[in-house]
Design a protein around this motif. Structure first.
Motif: not given
Length: 91
Positions: A46-53, A89-91, A78-82, A58-60
């Motif tokens: 969960l910490a990794i997902v939060g770090e990536l978001e 810039r993120p989509h 799979t944890p996909h990146l935005p 943007t939400p993963i």
């Protein structure tokens, strides 16, 4: 930018977010090993997902925090990146 996290990036995040040292080559050669086998629990994931978001602003995709293995196929959580625009810039 690739929309999928590399094993090297994941190993770095596992160290930063959960204090675990994991060899990315080991994860790549054993993609079906569980995160639990590497010592990563649900809070660490969960910490990794939060770090990536936070990093991408943007939400993963839903369910990323429930991945069981580093090599989960792209069709099953799979944890996909935005995706990013060409200017970064993120989509």
């Amino acid at each position: 930018m690739s929309s999928q996290l590399s094993y090297g990036e994941l190993a770095t995040l596992m160290k930063r977010c959960a204090g675990l040292t994991v060899d990315p080559d080991t994860m790549q050669t054993r993609p079906d090993s569980t995160f639990e086998e590497y010592g990563l629990d649900s809070l660490g994931l969960l910490a990794i997902v939060g770090e990536l978001e936070n990093r991408y602003g943007t939400p993963i995709e839903p369910g990323a925090e429930s991945c069981k293995t580093p090599g989960t196929s792209s069709t099953s959580s799979t944890p996909h990146l935005p995706q990013e625009h060409e200017d970064g810039r993120p989509h």
